[in-house]
Design a protein around this motif. Structure first.
Motif, short mmCIF file in Angstrom:
data_model
loop_
_atom_site.label_atom_id
_atom_site.label_comp_id
_atom_site.label_asym_id
_atom_site.label_seq_id
_atom_site.Cartn_x
_atom_site.Cartn_y
_atom_site.Cartn_z
N ASN A 15 13.28 26.49 26.65
CA ASN A 15 14.13 27.38 27.45
C ASN A 15 13.53 28.78 27.54
O ASN A 15 13.54 29.40 28.62
CB ASN A 15 15.55 27.44 26.87
N THR A 18 10.63 28.60 29.86
CA THR A 18 11.13 28.47 31.24
C THR A 18 11.57 29.83 31.77
O THR A 18 11.25 30.19 32.92
CB THR A 18 12.30 27.48 31.30
N GLN A 19 12.25 30.60 30.95
CA GLN A 19 12.67 31.95 31.37
C GLN A 19 11.46 32.85 31.61
O GLN A 19 11.42 33.61 32.56
CB GLN A 19 13.59 32.56 30.32
N VAL A 21 8.42 31.91 32.48
CA VAL A 21 7.77 31.47 33.72
C VAL A 21 8.56 31.97 34.93
O VAL A 21 7.98 32.45 35.91
CB VAL A 21 7.61 29.93 33.74
N THR A 22 9.86 31.86 34.86
CA THR A 22 10.71 32.34 35.96
C THR A 22 10.51 33.83 36.17
O THR A 22 10.37 34.30 37.31
CB THR A 22 12.19 32.03 35.66
N ASN A 23 10.47 34.59 35.07
CA ASN A 23 10.25 36.04 35.19
C ASN A 23 8.88 36.35 35.80
O ASN A 23 8.75 37.25 36.62
CB ASN A 23 10.38 36.73 33.82
N LYS A 25 7.22 34.41 37.84
CA LYS A 25 7.31 34.06 39.26
C LYS A 25 7.97 35.19 40.04
O LYS A 25 7.52 35.55 41.13
CB LYS A 25 8.09 32.76 39.45
N ILE A 26 9.03 35.74 39.48
CA ILE A 26 9.73 36.85 40.15
C ILE A 26 8.80 38.05 40.27
O ILE A 26 8.69 38.67 41.32
CB ILE A 26 11.02 37.21 39.39
#
Length: 83
Positions: A15, A18-19, A21-23, A25-26
């Motif tokens: 998790n 995943t956070q 990677v999301t950050n 990407k943003i």
């Protein structure tokens, strides 16, 4: 450490990853958008500078035409007064 604890630890780390990677990407999306905005702004500024050079040339031509017109009017008035 029990299997449940290990699985919980793995899921927690997944998790977190995943956070992250999301950050990322943003952030990369924002950087790309910023670069596009800068490129667009520079393109528009370059076009505007070119347009302004043309406008300045037109203004110089108009000023020159006005001086010539004033000289012509002055000459016409001089001729009329001399008659």
């Amino acid at each position: 450490m029990t299997n449940d604890t290990r699985f919980d630890d793995i899921y927690t780390r997944l998790n977190d990853l995943t956070q992250d990677v999301t950050n990322l990407k943003i952030q990369s999306g924002t950087i790309g958008t910023s670069q596009t905005a800068i490129a667009t702004t520079l393109t528009l500024a370059t076009g505007l500078a070119s347009d302004m050079r043309e406008v300045k040339a037109d203004v110089r031509q108009i000023k020159s035409d006005m001086r010539n017109l004033e000289a012509s009017i002055s000459e016409i008035l001089r001729l009329l007064r001399s008659q």
